[in-house]
Design a protein around this motif. Structure first.
Motif, PDB file in Angstrom:
ATOM      1  N   LYS A  62      35.077  12.916 -38.312  1.00 59.95           N
ATOM      2  CA  LYS A  62      35.680  11.591 -38.120  1.00 59.95           C
ATOM      3  C   LYS A  62      35.125  10.545 -39.084  1.00 59.95           C
ATOM      4  O   LYS A  62      35.534   9.383 -39.036  1.00 59.95           O
ATOM      5  CB  LYS A  62      35.470  11.130 -36.673  1.00 59.95           C
ATOM      6  CG  LYS A  62      36.226  11.979 -35.655  1.00 59.95           C
ATOM      7  CD  LYS A  62      36.026  11.463 -34.239  1.00 59.95           C
ATOM      8  CE  LYS A  62      36.823  12.308 -33.241  1.00 59.95           C
ATOM      9  NZ  LYS A  62      36.640  11.838 -31.849  1.00 59.95           N
ATOM     10  N   LEU A  63      34.177  10.953 -39.914  1.00 57.43           N
ATOM     11  CA  LEU A  63      33.636  10.035 -40.915  1.00 57.43           C
ATOM     12  C   LEU A  63      34.267  10.316 -42.268  1.00 57.43           C
ATOM     13  O   LEU A  63      34.376  11.473 -42.681  1.00 57.43           O
ATOM     14  CB  LEU A  63      32.111  10.185 -41.017  1.00 57.43           C
ATOM     15  CG  LEU A  63      31.274   9.740 -39.819  1.00 57.43           C
ATOM     16  CD1 LEU A  63      29.796   9.965 -40.115  1.00 57.43           C
ATOM     17  CD2 LEU A  63      31.516   8.284 -39.486  1.00 57.43           C
ATOM     18  N   GLY A  64      34.653   9.270 -42.967  1.00 56.56           N
ATOM     19  CA  GLY A  64      35.214   9.440 -44.303  1.00 56.56           C
ATOM     20  C   GLY A  64      34.135   9.828 -45.302  1.00 56.56           C
ATOM     21  O   GLY A  64      32.935   9.737 -45.026  1.00 56.56           O
ATOM     22  N   SER A  65      34.570  10.253 -46.476  1.00 48.47           N
ATOM     23  CA  SER A  65      33.614  10.669 -47.505  1.00 48.47           C
ATOM     24  C   SER A  65      32.731   9.510 -47.956  1.00 48.47           C
ATOM     25  O   SER A  65      31.549   9.691 -48.266  1.00 48.47           O
ATOM     26  CB  SER A  65      34.365  11.251 -48.702  1.00 48.47           C
ATOM     27  OG  SER A  65      35.275  10.296 -49.225  1.00 48.47           O
ATOM     28  N   ALA A  66      33.300   8.295 -47.963  1.00 48.88           N
ATOM     29  CA  ALA A  66      32.516   7.117 -48.380  1.00 48.88           C
ATOM     30  C   ALA A  66      31.401   6.834 -47.385  1.00 48.88           C
ATOM     31  O   ALA A  66      30.250   6.598 -47.775  1.00 48.88           O
ATOM     32  CB  ALA A  66      33.425   5.902 -48.510  1.00 48.88           C
ATOM     33  N   VAL A  67      31.732   6.853 -46.101  1.00 46.75           N
ATOM     34  CA  VAL A  67      30.719   6.591 -45.061  1.00 46.75           C
ATOM     35  C   VAL A  67      29.665   7.689 -45.059  1.00 46.75           C
ATOM     36  O   VAL A  67      28.462   7.421 -44.927  1.00 46.75           O
ATOM     37  CB  VAL A  67      31.389   6.474 -43.672  1.00 46.75           C
ATOM     38  CG1 VAL A  67      30.330   6.288 -42.587  1.00 46.75           C
ATOM     39  CG2 VAL A  67      32.376   5.326 -43.643  1.00 46.75           C
ATOM     40  N   THR A  68      30.093   8.931 -45.217  1.00 47.99           N
ATOM     41  CA  THR A  68      29.144  10.048 -45.265  1.00 47.99           C
ATOM     42  C   THR A  68      28.181   9.891 -46.437  1.00 47.99           C
ATOM     43  O   THR A  68      26.993  10.228 -46.326  1.00 47.99           O
ATOM     44  CB  THR A  68      29.902  11.387 -45.381  1.00 47.99           C
ATOM     45  OG1 THR A  68      30.833  11.492 -44.308  1.00 47.99           O
ATOM     46  CG2 THR A  68      28.939  12.567 -45.337  1.00 47.99           C
ATOM     47  N   GLY A  69      28.687   9.373 -47.543  1.00 50.85           N
ATOM     48  CA  GLY A  69      27.835   9.163 -48.719  1.00 50.85           C
ATOM     49  C   GLY A  69      26.809   8.066 -48.535  1.00 50.85           C
ATOM     50  O   GLY A  69      25.819   8.019 -49.279  1.00 50.85           O
ATOM     51  N   TYR A  70      27.016   7.178 -47.560  1.00 48.25           N
ATOM     52  CA  TYR A  70      26.056   6.104 -47.306  1.00 48.25           C
ATOM     53  C   TYR A  70      24.843   6.576 -46.487  1.00 48.25           C
ATOM     54  O   TYR A  70      23.807   5.911 -46.499  1.00 48.25           O
ATOM     55  CB  TYR A  70      26.714   4.964 -46.513  1.00 48.25           C
ATOM     56  CG  TYR A  70      27.835   4.250 -47.218  1.00 48.25           C
ATOM     57  CD1 TYR A  70      27.904   4.215 -48.611  1.00 48.25           C
ATOM     58  CD2 TYR A  70      28.833   3.604 -46.496  1.00 48.25           C
ATOM     59  CE1 TYR A  70      28.954   3.559 -49.249  1.00 48.25           C
ATOM     60  CE2 TYR A  70      29.880   2.937 -47.140  1.00 48.25           C
ATOM     61  CZ  TYR A  70      29.930   2.923 -48.503  1.00 48.25           C
ATOM     62  OH  TYR A  70      30.950   2.270 -49.133  1.00 48.25           O
ATOM     63  N   LEU A  71      24.968   7.678 -45.765  1.00 50.49           N
ATOM     64  CA  LEU A  71      23.975   8.045 -44.752  1.00 50.49           C
ATOM     65  C   LEU A  71      22.573   8.265 -45.332  1.00 50.49           C
ATOM     66  O   LEU A  71      21.592   7.700 -44.844  1.00 50.49           O
ATOM     67  CB  LEU A  71      24.438   9.289 -43.991  1.00 50.49           C
ATOM     68  CG  LEU A  71      25.737   9.130 -43.191  1.00 50.49           C
ATOM     69  CD1 LEU A  71      26.118  10.448 -42.513  1.00 50.49           C
ATOM     70  CD2 LEU A  71      25.592   8.016 -42.155  1.00 50.49           C
ATOM     71  N   VAL A  72      22.477   9.091 -46.364  1.00 54.78           N
ATOM     72  CA  VAL A  72      21.159   9.377 -46.950  1.00 54.78           C
ATOM     73  C   VAL A  72      20.564   8.149 -47.647  1.00 54.78           C
ATOM     74  O   VAL A  72      19.396   7.817 -47.430  1.00 54.78           O
ATOM     75  CB  VAL A  72      21.234  10.584 -47.915  1.00 54.78           C
ATOM     76  CG1 VAL A  72      19.902  10.760 -48.665  1.00 54.78           C
ATOM     77  CG2 VAL A  72      21.567  11.854 -47.150  1.00 54.78           C
ATOM     78  N   PRO A  73      21.339   7.413 -48.484  1.00 51.30           N
ATOM     79  CA  PRO A  73      20.775   6.196 -49.078  1.00 51.30           C
ATOM     80  C   PRO A  73      20.316   5.171 -48.044  1.00 51.30           C
ATOM     81  O   PRO A  73      19.297   4.495 -48.255  1.00 51.30           O
ATOM     82  CB  PRO A  73      21.935   5.646 -49.916  1.00 51.30           C
ATOM     83  CG  PRO A  73      22.764   6.823 -50.234  1.00 51.30           C
ATOM     84  CD  PRO A  73      22.677   7.718 -49.048  1.00 51.30           C
ATOM     85  N   VAL A  74      21.031   5.042 -46.936  1.00 48.88           N
ATOM     86  CA  VAL A  74      20.612   4.114 -45.879  1.00 48.88           C
ATOM     87  C   VAL A  74      19.251   4.524 -45.326  1.00 48.88           C
ATOM     88  O   VAL A  74      18.369   3.671 -45.119  1.00 48.88           O
ATOM     89  CB  VAL A  74      21.670   4.060 -44.753  1.00 48.88           C
ATOM     90  CG1 VAL A  74      21.079   3.441 -43.497  1.00 48.88           C
ATOM     91  CG2 VAL A  74      22.868   3.240 -45.199  1.00 48.88           C
ATOM     92  N   CYS A  75      19.065   5.822 -45.110  1.00 53.13           N
ATOM     93  CA  CYS A  75      17.752   6.315 -44.646  1.00 53.13           C
ATOM     94  C   CYS A  75      16.660   5.972 -45.653  1.00 53.13           C
ATOM     95  O   CYS A  75      15.559   5.551 -45.275  1.00 53.13           O
ATOM     96  CB  CYS A  75      17.794   7.829 -44.417  1.00 53.13           C
ATOM     97  SG  CYS A  75      18.804   8.355 -43.023  1.00 53.13           S
TER      98      CYS A  75
END
Length: 357
Positions: A35-48
Motif C-alpha cells: 500500500k506504499l508507493g515507490s516514493a514513500v518506500t524510498g523515504y524510509l531508510v533516509p528518514v531512519c
C-alpha cells in the motif's frame, strides 16, 4: 522530588520508544501489503538515517551544549568507509544483512576515532572553537574524499590521494572510490528493518547516557562550567565522551545511508547537510529526543513530497520552518504540552496504585 523527576523521565523515554515502534509497525505493515508507493518506500531508510543524525547531534548540542557544524563530515566518513568495506566483503561475507551491519560498525568506529582525534585538542578550549573546527573538518573531509582513490589490483588494496586518476596494474583491477566521481555501482543492501534497529540502538545509547550519572555531569557542564569544575567534574572528559558518541552514531548512519543508493559523491556531505541536521535539532527542541525524531521525519519528507511544486517548494518549506519554530517555542504550547504530559503521568500513577491495591 528526585523520584518524581526520574519517573517523569522514564515516561518520556517509554513514549519515545513507543512512538518509534508503532511507526515502524505501521509502515512495515503497509509496505508488506503493497500500500506504499515507490516514493514513500524510498523515504524510509533516509528518514531512519536522519533521525539517528538528529538524535546524535542533539546529544552534543542540546544536552552537552556544544555547537557542531560538521556533522555531515562524520556522516561522510561513515558512508564512504562503510561502502568500501561492504564492497570488499562482497565475496567473503555473502549475507547482505551481516555485511551491512559490519559496514555500519566500521563506519561508526572510524568516525568515532576521527572525532576523538579532533576532540582531544579542541574540547580543552573555551568559546566557539568547536563550531569553527567542525565546520573546517566537514569541508576538509569533503575535499579529501573528492581526491581519494581506493581500488584493488594484482598488488592488492590500493589507496591513493591524487588530483588525477592513477593507473591500476593487472587484469582484475577495479576502482571502488574514484575521487570526485565518487562510488558508482553500489549494491544497495540497506533495509528499513536495519534502519529501525539502528534508531532503537541510538535511542538506547543516548537516553541511557542522558539519564545516567555521566549525563547529569554533562548537563552540569552545559549549565555552568565553573560550578562543574569546582565540584571535581572533568569537563574535558565528559565533553569528549559526548562528542565521540555523537560522531560514532553519525558514522553508522552514514554507512546505512551510503548503502541505500547506487552511487555516492562527496558533494552530498557538505555544509548545507550539516545545517539541515542542526535545523532538525533546533526545531525539535534542544535536548528533546522525541522532538528531534518528529522534526527529522517531517522536515526530510516535506521538501521531498513538494518536489512537484518546483520553484515554490523551498519557499513553502521556509514558511513551514518559521511556523514550526514559532509554534515550538510558544509559551502557551509549552504549557499545553506539560499539561498533557502530567495527565499521562497521572494515568500511569493511577494504574500503578490500582495494581498495588
Amino acid at each position: 522530588m528526585k523520584k518524581t523527576l526520574l519517573k517523569k523521565d522514564n515516561y518520556k523515554n517509554i513514549a519515545t520508544y513507543l512512538v518509534v515502534i508503532v511507526a515502524f509497525v505501521i509502515m512495515q505493515t503497509l509496505s508488506n501489503q503493497g500500500k506504499l508507493g515507490s516514493a514513500v518506500t524510498g523515504y524510509l531508510v533516509p528518514v531512519c538515517c536522519y533521525i539517528v543524525l538528529a538524535v546524535s547531534l542533539n546529544l552534543l548540542v542540546g544536552v552537552c551544549g556544544e555547537l557542531s557544524l560538521g556533522h555531515a563530515g562524520f556522516m561522510g566518513v561513515g558512508a564512504f568507509s562503510g561502502v568500501v568495506l561492504a564492497t570488499l566483503l562482497k565475496d567473503t561475507v555473502p549475507s547482505p544483512v551481516l555485511r551491512l551491519i559490519l559496514a555500519m560498525v566500521f563506519g561508526g568506529l572510524l568516525a568515532g576515532i576521527i572525532g576523538f582525534i579532533i576532540g582531544v585538542p579542541v574540547l580543552r578550549l573555551r568559546g566557539d572553537y568547536l563550531a569553527i573546527v567542525t565546520l573546517a573538518f566537514g569541508e576538509i573531509m569533503k575535499n579529501l574524499i573528492g581526491n581519494m582513490y581506493v581500488g584493488i589490483d594484482d598488488s592488492g588494496f590500493r589507496f591513493v590521494l591524487a588530483t588525477a586518476k592513477p593507473k591500476l596494474i593487472g587484469k582484475g583491477h577495479k576502482w571502488i572510490l574514484s575521487g570526485a566521481m565518487g562510488i558508482t555501482g553500489i549494491k544497495r543492501i540497506s533495509t528499513f528493518a536495519v534502519g529501525f534497529g539502528l534508531v532503537l540502538f541510538t535511542l538506547f545509547v543516548v537516553l541511557n547516557i542522558i539519564n545516567s550519572k555521566e549525563g547529569r555531569a554533562i548537563k552540569a557542564v552545559r549549565d555552568n562550567r565553573i560550578a562543574a569544575e569546582s565540584v571535581g567534574i572533568n569537563v574535558t572528559a565528559f565533553r569528549l565522551k559526548a562528542f565521540v558518541v555523537s560522531a560514532f552514531l553519525a558514522g553508522m548512519a552514514g554507512a546505512l545511508y551510503g548503502l541505500n543508493y547506487s552511487s555516492l559523491t562527496a558533494s552530498k556531505f557538505n555544509f548545507n547537510t550539516s545545517i539541515n541536521i542542526l535545523v532538525f535539532v533546533v526545531l525539535g527542541g534542544m535536548g528533546n529526543i522525541l522532538g528531534s525524531i518528529i522534526s527529522a521525519t517531517v522536515l526530510y519528507v516535506l521538501p521531498e513530497a513538494m518536489r512537484g511544486l518546483q520553484d515554490y517548494r523551498m519557499i513553502l518549506y521556509a514558511v513551514v520552518l518559521i511556523v514550526v519554530m514559532l509554534f515550538t517555542w510558544s509559551p502557551k504550547v509549552k504549557e499545553a504540552m506539560s499539561v498533557v504530559t502530567d495527565k499521562i503521568a497521572g494515568a500511569f500513577k493511577k494504574k500503578e496504585a490500582g495494581s498495588n491495591e
